[in-house]
Design an enzyme around this catalytic site. Structure first.
Site: not given
Ligand code: SF4
Ligand code: FE
Length: 486
Positions: A99, A103, A260, A295, A299, A301, A449
């Site tokens: 992560c 974002c 976190e 958000h 993801y 990501c 997460e």
């Molecule tokens: Fe982290 Fe993915 Fe959330 Fe961005 S979207 S803060 S990389 S978990």
């Molecule tokens: Fe998140």
């Protein structure tokens, strides 16, 4: 101004954050071996923005200043911007294997642009102008913002004002001519201590009795009265074992990680020019929904981190000598199928985005929720298949120190040799990476997460049920088989 990675690191050194970890105050946050990999991951968002091959994805032109800015501070102007946001998430997931945290701030800024405008239009307030001034400051200084939404929530059956402890949701405790005083906490705050700013938003839709809880604002992360308590991650202390890529082999991914923290706001003063919502409870639902949709798109990501895990699974199959087995090939196809499906979801909600009244482009809510629902499942299946391919050695492997010991090292070299074309040390490294991604520190981001970040699975199911046009589906079904109920 686009900051470089080095300037970003320096800018963090200038902050005086109050951070606690393992029961002690952390004096040097940037160089702490457990926190530093997470700083490195955010630094990648600065580094890639300077690389010509990534400039198109990583940067944008600010409609406020006309300057080139980092896309993480950009307000999406069209669906192409939203698509680039998806690509940026996958790119960074691939480069960091974890992560990269930035974002949440981007998603908060975009959600606030929409809701502050809508509030002004309906209520005659002046939040949008205030927000734009703040946005210009963030863009100009290329800041990382922590988007702080999740309250501790206490007894889940009770609304904020009926909680035994009134601080279970962050709220306004006082108001002066110059601003407001707030108290409460925000939990699970991704990248909190790597941020210059913290943007607070309410966590649920509020009613009139909860109006003191309907509050949104931004503060410098080291504002007076703000304290950070770091969360523990599985295998976190392994990060203390080495330094950089050539040591700490047991870490798996020694350079990058996420973090976190719980952020406590102990009667913190917020000046009016940084307040973006003050008791307008009717707009809390919309702010939560917009942030959540953005958000859920972010993801993408996980598809980037999935790329790393799939690459690791292919590599260990080769090192084990099992890569030609048809069931292993098929498992890798399945992993790719799932991973690309995640990417499809994030891309589709971006491509189907729309302009809000303020001009900001927002993702398609239904598709963003469908996408995130997949994210609550597919990384677990991809991780299961990676562990299947890796074999049990991933969790029974002796330590790096045993490999280096003159007594035990030769035995480990001899007995943990796989395909003779690969070194035992490389086999160990890739197994540790798979362990890191599926059971260690990176599993926080890749698995749990994926489940709970941007809302737990049930939150998406509620949104899916609300967004789907069931009447239209029934209409088509009935029409095709000759049902006429008129
Ligand atoms: Fe982290 Fe993915 Fe959330 Fe961005 S979207 S803060 S990389 S978990
Ligand atoms: Fe998140």
């Amino acid at each position: 101004m686009l900051m470089t990675a080095a300037q970003y690191e320096d800018s963090l050194r200038r902050l005086s954050l109050k951070v606690y970890m393992f029961g002690q105050r952390v004096d040097n946050v940037v160089d702490d071996p457990i926190i530093r990999p997470s700083m490195n991951a955010v630094a990648k968002t600065y580094e890639l923005a300077h690389m010509p091959e990534y400039r198109d994805i990583m940067t944008a032109t600010s409609p406020i200043s006309g300057n080139t800015i980092n896309r993480f501070t950009h307000i999406h102007q069209n669906t192409n911007d939203l698509v680039k946001k998806t690509k940026m998430g996958r790119l960074l997931g691939r480069h960091t294997g974890c992560c990269f945290q930035r974002c949440v701030g981007m998603d908060s800024l975009n959600a606030l642009s929409i809701v502050t405008f809508d509030m002004d239009r309906k209520l005659g307030t002046t939040y949008y102008k205030r927000f734009l001034d703040y946005l210009a400051y963030v863009q100009e200084n290329d800041l990382t913002c922590d988007g702080a939404m999740t309250d501790p929530k206490g007894d889940r059956s009770l609304p904020p004002h009926l909680q035994a402890d009134p601080d279970m949701y962050l709220h306004i405790v006082d108001e002066t001519r110059d601003g407001i005083i707030v108290r409460g906490a925000k939990a699970h705050q991704t990248g909190a201590v790597n941020s210059h700013e913290v943007i607070v938003m309410p966590t649920i839709s509020m009613r009139e009795a909860d109006r003191d809880y309907a509050v949104s604002f931004a503060l410098p992360s080291d504002a007076e009265g703000v304290t950070y308590i770091m969360g523990r991650q599985s295998c976190d202390t392994r990060k203390q074992e080495g330094d950089g890529i050539n040591a700490g082999m047991d870490v798996g991914n020694a350079l990058f990680g996420g973090h976190e923290a719980l952020i406590v706001f102990d009667d913190v003063f917020v000046p009016w020019d940084r307040v973006f919502m003050c008791r307008e409870y009717a707009f809390t639902g919309s702010l939560v929904e917009k942030f959540a949709s953005y958000h859920r798109q972010s993801y993408a990501c996980k598809a980037g981190v999935g790329d790393v895990l799939i690459g690791a699974a292919q590599t260990i199959a080769e090192y084990n000598g099992s890569d030609k087995a048809s069931h292993v090939k098929d498992k890798l196809i399945e992993m790719n199928h799932l991973n690309e499906t995640l990417y499809c979801g994030s891309l589709s909600c971006a491509a189907e985005g729309h302009a809000e009244p303020c001009g900001t482009y927002c993702v398609n809510t239904l598709l963003a929720n469908v996408s995130k629902q997949n994210v609550t499942r597919f990384p677990y299946e991809i991780a299961r298949l990676a562990q299947d391919i890796a074999g049990g050695l991933m969790v029974t492997l002796p330590s790096e120190a045993d490999f280096k010991s003159p007594e035990t090292g030769p035995w480990l070299e001899k007995y943990f040799k796989g395909n003779p074309a690969a070194s035992t040390q490389n086999r160990m490294r890739i197994l540790r990476l798979i362990e890191n991604l599926t059971l260690g520190t990176a599993a926080v981001g890749y698995l749990t997460e994926s489940m709970h970040g941007a809302g737990s699975p049930q939150a998406q199911r509620i949104m899916i049920s609300r967004q789907v046009d069931m009447k239209d589906k029934q209409h088509h079904a009935k029409k095709l088989c000759g049902i006429d109920e008129t």
